[in-house]
Motif scaffolding. Structure first.
Motif, PDB file in Angstrom:
ATOM      1  N   MET A 105       1.228  -1.376   0.020  1.00  0.00           N
ATOM      2  CA  MET A 105       0.340  -0.493  -0.216  1.00  0.00           C
ATOM      3  C   MET A 105       0.727   1.558   0.073  1.00  0.00           C
ATOM      4  O   MET A 105       0.299   1.943  -0.557  1.00  0.00           O
ATOM      5  CB  MET A 105      -1.193  -0.149   1.119  1.00  0.00           C
ATOM      6  N   ASP A 106       2.119   1.342   0.973  1.00  0.00           N
ATOM      7  CA  ASP A 106       2.761   2.341   0.662  1.00  0.00           C
ATOM      8  C   ASP A 106       3.502   2.466  -0.532  1.00  0.00           C
ATOM      9  O   ASP A 106       3.620   3.878  -1.194  1.00  0.00           O
ATOM     10  CB  ASP A 106       3.991   2.550   1.792  1.00  0.00           C
ATOM     11  N   GLU A 107       3.550   2.077  -1.509  1.00  0.00           N
ATOM     12  CA  GLU A 107       3.974   1.374  -2.620  1.00  0.00           C
ATOM     13  C   GLU A 107       2.927   2.254  -4.022  1.00  0.00           C
ATOM     14  O   GLU A 107       3.014   3.104  -4.556  1.00  0.00           O
ATOM     15  CB  GLU A 107       4.849   0.796  -3.359  1.00  0.00           C
ATOM     16  N   ARG A 108       2.120   1.818  -3.096  1.00  0.00           N
ATOM     17  CA  ARG A 108       1.220   2.064  -4.394  1.00  0.00           C
ATOM     18  C   ARG A 108       0.238   3.923  -4.121  1.00  0.00           C
ATOM     19  O   ARG A 108       0.269   4.339  -4.988  1.00  0.00           O
ATOM     20  CB  ARG A 108      -0.187   1.237  -4.422  1.00  0.00           C
ATOM     21  N   LEU A 109       0.293   4.074  -3.127  1.00  0.00           N
ATOM     22  CA  LEU A 109       0.333   5.935  -2.643  1.00  0.00           C
ATOM     23  C   LEU A 109       1.584   6.154  -3.122  1.00  0.00           C
ATOM     24  O   LEU A 109       0.799   7.135  -3.368  1.00  0.00           O
ATOM     25  CB  LEU A 109       0.418   6.054  -0.998  1.00  0.00           C
ATOM     26  N   TYR A 110       2.543   6.677  -2.969  1.00  0.00           N
ATOM     27  CA  TYR A 110       3.645   6.535  -4.073  1.00  0.00           C
ATOM     28  C   TYR A 110       3.268   6.674  -4.883  1.00  0.00           C
ATOM     29  O   TYR A 110       3.762   8.545  -5.431  1.00  0.00           O
ATOM     30  CB  TYR A 110       4.641   6.236  -3.312  1.00  0.00           C
ATOM     31  N   LYS A 111       2.944   6.217  -5.837  1.00  0.00           N
ATOM     32  CA  LYS A 111       2.383   5.870  -7.445  1.00  0.00           C
ATOM     33  C   LYS A 111       1.588   6.615  -7.855  1.00  0.00           C
ATOM     34  O   LYS A 111       1.441   7.288  -8.843  1.00  0.00           O
ATOM     35  CB  LYS A 111       2.583   4.259  -7.600  1.00  0.00           C
ATOM     36  N   TYR A 112       1.073   6.601  -7.297  1.00  0.00           N
ATOM     37  CA  TYR A 112      -0.448   7.535  -6.907  1.00  0.00           C
ATOM     38  C   TYR A 112      -0.302   9.134  -7.293  1.00  0.00           C
ATOM     39  O   TYR A 112      -0.430   9.645  -7.645  1.00  0.00           O
ATOM     40  CB  TYR A 112      -1.787   6.761  -6.123  1.00  0.00           C
ATOM     41  N   LEU A 113       0.178   9.056  -5.794  1.00  0.00           N
ATOM     42  CA  LEU A 113       0.778  11.238  -5.624  1.00  0.00           C
ATOM     43  C   LEU A 113       1.890  11.289  -7.324  1.00  0.00           C
ATOM     44  O   LEU A 113       1.037  11.816  -7.977  1.00  0.00           O
ATOM     45  CB  LEU A 113       1.798  11.062  -4.402  1.00  0.00           C
ATOM     46  N   THR A 114       2.779  10.393  -7.853  1.00  0.00           N
ATOM     47  CA  THR A 114       3.271  10.847  -8.580  1.00  0.00           C
ATOM     48  C   THR A 114       3.146  10.774  -9.394  1.00  0.00           C
ATOM     49  O   THR A 114       3.152  11.192 -10.794  1.00  0.00           O
ATOM     50  CB  THR A 114       4.426  10.090  -8.900  1.00  0.00           C
ATOM     51  N   ASP A 115       2.471   9.548  -9.988  1.00  0.00           N
ATOM     52  CA  ASP A 115       1.301   9.804 -11.026  1.00  0.00           C
ATOM     53  C   ASP A 115       0.000  11.074 -11.793  1.00  0.00           C
ATOM     54  O   ASP A 115       0.277  11.493 -12.746  1.00  0.00           O
ATOM     55  CB  ASP A 115       0.111   8.499 -11.390  1.00  0.00           C
ATOM     56  N   LYS A 116      -0.438  11.444 -10.229  1.00  0.00           N
ATOM     57  CA  LYS A 116      -1.744  11.841 -10.182  1.00  0.00           C
ATOM     58  C   LYS A 116      -0.629  13.628 -10.409  1.00  0.00           C
ATOM     59  O   LYS A 116      -0.983  14.629 -11.789  1.00  0.00           O
ATOM     60  CB  LYS A 116      -2.234  12.424  -8.773  1.00  0.00           C
ATOM     61  N   ALA A 117       0.760  13.742  -9.827  1.00  0.00           N
ATOM     62  CA  ALA A 117       1.032  15.113  -9.990  1.00  0.00           C
ATOM     63  C   ALA A 117       1.769  15.253 -11.063  1.00  0.00           C
ATOM     64  O   ALA A 117       1.595  16.615 -11.804  1.00  0.00           O
ATOM     65  CB  ALA A 117       2.293  15.039  -9.201  1.00  0.00           C
ATOM     66  N   GLN A 118       2.126  14.373 -11.987  1.00  0.00           N
ATOM     67  CA  GLN A 118       2.833  14.144 -13.432  1.00  0.00           C
ATOM     68  C   GLN A 118       1.772  14.201 -14.409  1.00  0.00           C
ATOM     69  O   GLN A 118       1.390  15.342 -15.512  1.00  0.00           O
ATOM     70  CB  GLN A 118       3.207  12.683 -13.576  1.00  0.00           C
ATOM     71  N   ILE A 119      -0.030  13.512 -14.385  1.00  0.00           N
ATOM     72  CA  ILE A 119      -0.835  14.249 -15.209  1.00  0.00           C
ATOM     73  C   ILE A 119      -1.013  15.637 -14.763  1.00  0.00           C
ATOM     74  O   ILE A 119      -1.532  16.234 -15.891  1.00  0.00           O
ATOM     75  CB  ILE A 119      -1.764  13.048 -14.824  1.00  0.00           C
ATOM     76  N   LEU A 120      -0.926  16.218 -13.762  1.00  0.00           N
ATOM     77  CA  LEU A 120      -2.280  17.732 -13.344  1.00  0.00           C
ATOM     78  C   LEU A 120      -1.082  18.651 -13.519  1.00  0.00           C
ATOM     79  O   LEU A 120      -0.770  19.567 -13.479  1.00  0.00           O
ATOM     80  CB  LEU A 120      -2.194  17.556 -11.899  1.00  0.00           C
ATOM     81  N   ARG A 121       0.862  18.375 -13.978  1.00  0.00           N
ATOM     82  CA  ARG A 121       1.420  18.794 -14.380  1.00  0.00           C
ATOM     83  C   ARG A 121       1.633  19.350 -12.816  1.00  0.00           C
ATOM     84  O   ARG A 121       2.460  20.648 -13.250  1.00  0.00           O
ATOM     85  CB  ARG A 121       1.603  20.067 -15.378  1.00  0.00           C
ATOM     86  N   GLU A 122       1.513  19.321 -11.936  1.00  0.00           N
ATOM     87  CA  GLU A 122       1.834  20.660 -10.953  1.00  0.00           C
ATOM     88  C   GLU A 122       2.146  19.303  -9.496  1.00  0.00           C
ATOM     89  O   GLU A 122       1.873  17.764  -8.953  1.00  0.00           O
ATOM     90  CB  GLU A 122       0.336  20.638 -10.406  1.00  0.00           C
ATOM     91  N   THR A 123       2.795  19.719  -8.518  1.00  0.00           N
ATOM     92  CA  THR A 123       4.183  19.103  -7.713  1.00  0.00           C
ATOM     93  C   THR A 123       3.268  19.512  -6.336  1.00  0.00           C
ATOM     94  O   THR A 123       3.596  18.417  -5.359  1.00  0.00           O
ATOM     95  CB  THR A 123       5.312  19.462  -7.700  1.00  0.00           C
ATOM     96  N   SER A 124       2.540  19.887  -6.420  1.00  0.00           N
ATOM     97  CA  SER A 124       1.395  20.379  -5.033  1.00  0.00           C
ATOM     98  C   SER A 124       0.388  20.115  -5.660  1.00  0.00           C
ATOM     99  O   SER A 124      -1.258  20.033  -6.535  1.00  0.00           O
ATOM    100  CB  SER A 124       1.873  21.943  -4.782  1.00  0.00           C
ATOM    101  N   LEU A 125      -0.543  18.818  -4.821  1.00  0.00           N
ATOM    102  CA  LEU A 125      -2.031  18.578  -4.999  1.00  0.00           C
ATOM    103  C   LEU A 125      -2.334  18.673  -3.766  1.00  0.00           C
ATOM    104  O   LEU A 125      -2.529  18.523  -2.725  1.00  0.00           O
ATOM    105  CB  LEU A 125      -1.584  16.770  -4.937  1.00  0.00           C
ATOM    106  N   ASN A 126      -3.766  19.517  -4.363  1.00  0.00           N
ATOM    107  CA  ASN A 126      -5.058  19.759  -3.177  1.00  0.00           C
ATOM    108  C   ASN A 126      -5.675  18.789  -3.238  1.00  0.00           C
ATOM    109  O   ASN A 126      -6.800  18.239  -4.662  1.00  0.00           O
ATOM    110  CB  ASN A 126      -5.147  20.633  -3.956  1.00  0.00           C
ATOM    111  N   THR A 127      -5.425  17.942  -2.109  1.00  0.00           N
ATOM    112  CA  THR A 127      -6.481  16.676  -1.584  1.00  0.00           C
ATOM    113  C   THR A 127      -6.902  16.528  -0.853  1.00  0.00           C
ATOM    114  O   THR A 127      -5.890  17.417  -0.012  1.00  0.00           O
ATOM    115  CB  THR A 127      -6.196  15.335  -2.817  1.00  0.00           C
ATOM    116  N   THR A 128      -7.320  15.510  -0.430  1.00  0.00           N
ATOM    117  CA  THR A 128      -7.920  15.108   0.834  1.00  0.00           C
ATOM    118  C   THR A 128      -6.967  13.551   0.761  1.00  0.00           C
ATOM    119  O   THR A 128      -6.928  13.459   0.099  1.00  0.00           O
ATOM    120  CB  THR A 128      -8.904  15.239   1.914  1.00  0.00           C
ATOM    121  N   HIS A 129      -7.037  13.635   2.521  1.00  0.00           N
ATOM    122  CA  HIS A 129      -6.547  11.811   2.744  1.00  0.00           C
ATOM    123  C   HIS A 129      -7.703  11.371   2.255  1.00  0.00           C
ATOM    124  O   HIS A 129      -7.751   9.879   1.598  1.00  0.00           O
ATOM    125  CB  HIS A 129      -6.239  11.737   3.946  1.00  0.00           C
TER     126      HIS A 129
END
Length: 168
Positions: A105-129
């Motif tokens: 799950m920790d690997e899935r979470l980090y992959k999710y965050l980096t994938d989302k940052a890449q798609i949004l083209r932003e290093t700062s993600l506005n999201t909740t836990h």
């Protein structure tokens, strides 16, 4: 589907929802992408089994389903685009299955965050836990604990409703 969406700008997440209303993230669409499930739904006149959610302001055009068959025959570039879209989505679905089956799950979470940052083209993600927990089909408590772990490892920085990705 009365048409097939083509994303001109923005980012869209594609989720699968079960009968109880629980969701799991399948993949993201970015500029120039379309959803292969939409093609299948439009051509077969069946209900689409996915849901699309805009991750940021997006611009979409809908291509009329009446033109899909005609364009597949008439335009080789359109046919190649459709086939490439299916191939890309199939590979993303296999990656999602691999992630669920083989990653912690920790690997899935980090992959999710980096994938989302890449798609949004932003290093700062506005999201909740909680939003992340919905996407990864787990609990908010698990996500909060793992986010703190990633922050301690220096990979992210946590702020209120914002996560900054420090490492890719």
């Amino acid at each position: 589907m009365k048409g097939v969406p083509l994303l001109l700008n923005g980012a869209i997440k594609i989720v699968r929802e079960d009968k109880k209303g629980e969701e799991i993230l399948l993949y993201f669409l970015e500029r120039g992408d379309t959803c292969a499930s939409s093609f299948a739904s439009a051509i077969s006149n069946n209900k689409c089994g996915i849901r699309a959610i805009a991750e940021k302001e997006s611009e979409i055009i809908f291509l009329p389903k009446e033109k899909l068959d005609e364009w597949l025959v008439k335009y080789k570039s359109w046919r190649n685009f459709v086939i490439d879209s299916y191939n890309i989505r199939l590979n993303e679905m296999m990656e999602t299955i691999d992630t669920l089956a083989f990653m912690r799950m920790d690997e899935r979470l980090y992959k999710y965050l980096t994938d989302k940052a890449q798609i949004l083209r932003e290093t700062s993600l506005n999201t909740t836990h909680q939003d992340i927990a919905y996407d990864l089909h787990t609990s908010r408590v698990v996500i909060s604990r793992l986010l703190k772990q990633l922050e301690n490892e220096g990979k992210i920085k946590l702020n209120r409703n914002k996560i900054e990705i420090l490492e890719f």
